[in-house]
Design an enzyme around this catalytic site. Structure first.
Site, PDB file in Angstrom:
ATOM      1  N   CYS A 139      12.726  31.574  20.861  1.00  0.00           N
ATOM      2  CA  CYS A 139      11.557  31.474  21.943  1.00  0.00           C
ATOM      3  C   CYS A 139      11.566  30.155  22.570  1.00  0.00           C
ATOM      4  O   CYS A 139      11.082  29.447  21.775  1.00  0.00           O
ATOM      5  CB  CYS A 139      10.421  32.141  21.439  1.00  0.00           C
ATOM      6  SG  CYS A 139       9.115  32.110  22.446  1.00  0.00           S
TER       7      CYS A 139
ATOM      8  N   ASP B  15       2.299  52.393  31.104  1.00  0.00           N
ATOM      9  CA  ASP B  15       2.091  50.896  31.111  1.00  0.00           C
ATOM     10  C   ASP B  15       0.390  50.652  31.859  1.00  0.00           C
ATOM     11  O   ASP B  15       0.373  49.487  31.791  1.00  0.00           O
ATOM     12  CB  ASP B  15       3.299  50.568  31.660  1.00  0.00           C
ATOM     13  CG  ASP B  15       3.230  48.929  31.369  1.00  0.00           C
ATOM     14  OD1 ASP B  15       2.713  48.601  30.300  1.00  0.00           O
ATOM     15  OD2 ASP B  15       3.778  47.984  32.081  1.00  0.00           O
TER      16      ASP B  15
ATOM     17  N   CYS C  32      14.102  46.475  11.659  1.00  0.00           N
ATOM     18  CA  CYS C  32      14.257  44.853  12.095  1.00  0.00           C
ATOM     19  C   CYS C  32      14.674  44.346  10.830  1.00  0.00           C
ATOM     20  O   CYS C  32      14.413  44.280   9.855  1.00  0.00           O
ATOM     21  CB  CYS C  32      12.581  44.342  12.434  1.00  0.00           C
ATOM     22  SG  CYS C  32      12.645  42.586  12.653  1.00  0.00           S
TER      23      CYS C  32
HETATM   24  S1  SF4 Z   1       8.714  33.224  25.763  1.00  0.00           S
HETATM   25 FE1  SF4 Z   1       9.194  33.906  23.880  1.00  0.00          FE
HETATM   26  S2  SF4 Z   1       8.030  35.785  23.442  1.00  0.00           S
HETATM   27 FE2  SF4 Z   1       7.951  35.443  25.720  1.00  0.00          FE
HETATM   28  S3  SF4 Z   1       9.607  36.683  26.544  1.00  0.00           S
HETATM   29 FE3  SF4 Z   1      10.634  34.630  26.201  1.00  0.00          FE
HETATM   30  S4  SF4 Z   1      11.315  34.630  24.271  1.00  0.00           S
HETATM   31 FE4  SF4 Z   1      10.120  36.526  24.067  1.00  0.00          FE
HETATM   32  S1  SF4 Z   2      15.971  38.817  16.327  1.00  0.00           S
HETATM   33 FE1  SF4 Z   2      13.862  39.436  15.850  1.00  0.00          FE
HETATM   34  S2  SF4 Z   2      13.490  41.459  16.252  1.00  0.00           S
HETATM   35 FE2  SF4 Z   2      15.462  40.988  16.240  1.00  0.00          FE
HETATM   36  S3  SF4 Z   2      16.321  41.700  14.141  1.00  0.00           S
HETATM   37 FE3  SF4 Z   2      15.863  39.526  14.235  1.00  0.00          FE
HETATM   38  S4  SF4 Z   2      13.759  39.373  13.428  1.00  0.00           S
HETATM   39 FE4  SF4 Z   2      13.950  41.606  14.089  1.00  0.00          FE
END
Ligand code: SF4
Ligand code: SF4
Length: 302
Positions: free
Chosen positions: A195, A131, A185
């Site tokens: 998010c 990393d 996925c």
């Molecule tokens: S802000 Fe969004 S992209 Fe960033 S770690 Fe949280 S859920 Fe994931």
């Molecule tokens: S939550 Fe996001 S990464 Fe997970 S299966 Fe659904 S689209 Fe894919």
């Protein structure tokens, strides 16, 4: 060194890596990244989505070719090591991966042991990357057949979720590559919808809006309008909502067991923490990535 050794030494390396805690190990040819990946990365940088991570642009050319990181490199050996905690509930929020010991040191020690093993068997030299080297680790993990990337950008190991650290050995040993696995996925979009920063889209992650980036990497005041909620260090939402993580994760390495002192931290303890306490508590923790002043900033910002 002959590639006719390949099947035998590959099996021996896989066994040794497993004995060192790797959940899965894959092999890729050391060569430049493909044009599509290089272009996508350049476009991503041009959009500014790397936010304040200027080193990403500085190292762009190095990231394109792992042979620049080790002269004579022939193979990348990519391993994943489990860290995910089965229940992961703690408050205020600290990213799952940071609850135990610093993964850089833990993985580096294991990779170094594997490098010694390879040297003793073949005379090949290796460089361990965890990393910090300019190496697109998820790209190489995919190329080496270790897993696939989801819409949230995480690396998934088929049937085992995304709770893994990636460790890579670049080595001068020529070995036959493994085949990539199918991308599993579901493209359900749950990660994008959940998010909290609106940082995910079909074109990838915009670090400027990602609460993980903002809590860990971003120095200085937070941009206007950012809401951290209870996050002190990182954000696991896009991994937690993913149906591919609704599996029993493999047992984490013992070093990644959550520290009871870190788990017991509350907002007030962080706001009142002294420099001495910070040093003692986080001396072996990835949380040191964020200075104390920044943890306090996060703790006072809802
Ligand atoms: S802000 Fe969004 S992209 Fe960033 S770690 Fe949280 S859920 Fe994931
Ligand atoms: S939550 Fe996001 S990464 Fe997970 S299966 Fe659904 S689209 Fe894919």
């Amino acid at each position: 060194m002959s590639s006719s050794l390949s099947p035998c030494i590959k099996s021996a390396i896989r066994r040794e890596a497993a004995a060192l805690g790797a959940f899965r190990t894959g092999f890729a040819l050391a060569e430049p990244v493909d044009d599509r990946a290089a272009r996508q990365y350049a476009d991503w940088l041009d959009s500014g989505a790397n936010a304040g991570m200027d080193w990403m642009r500085r190292h762009e050319l190095l990231r394109r070719d792992p042979r620049l990181l080790l002269p004579g490199a022939r193979t990348l050996i990519v391993m994943v090591f489990p860290y995910r905690q089965p229940d992961g509930c703690h408050h205020p929020h600290i990213a799952d991966y940071a609850l135990g010991r610093d993964y850089h040191a833990v993985l580096r020690e294991r990779l170094t042991r594997l490098a010694r093993f390879i040297f003793s068997r073949t005379g090949a030299i290796s460089r361990a990357c965890v990393d910090t080297a300019p190496l697109p680790e998820r790209y190489w993990a995919v190329r080496a057949g270790v897993g696939f990337t989801g819409l949230n950008g995480q690396l998934y190991v088929p049937g085992a979720g995304s709770g893994f650290f990636i460790g890579t050995l670049i080595t001068t040993l020529p070995l036959a590559p493994d085949e990539p696995v199918e991308n599993g996925c579901l493209r359900c979009g749950a990660c994008l919808r959940a998010c909290p920063g609106g940082a995910l889209s079909a074109t990838g992650l915009d670090a400027r809006r990602c609460l993980s980036y903002l809590t860990i990497e971003h120095r200085g005041p937070l941009p206007d309008g950012v809401r951290l909620g209870n996050r002190i260090y990182g954000c696991d939402v896009c991994a937690r909502v993913c149906p591919l993580n609704a599996v029993a994760p493999p047992a984490p390495l013992p070093e990644f067991a959550p520290s009871s002192e870190v788990m017991a931290l509350d907002r007030r303890a962080i706001l009142e923490m002294t420099t001495g306490q910070y040093r003692r508590l986080f001396s072996h923790s990835a949380i040191r990535r964020a200075p104390l002043s920044q943890l306090r900033r996060n703790a006072s910002h809802h």
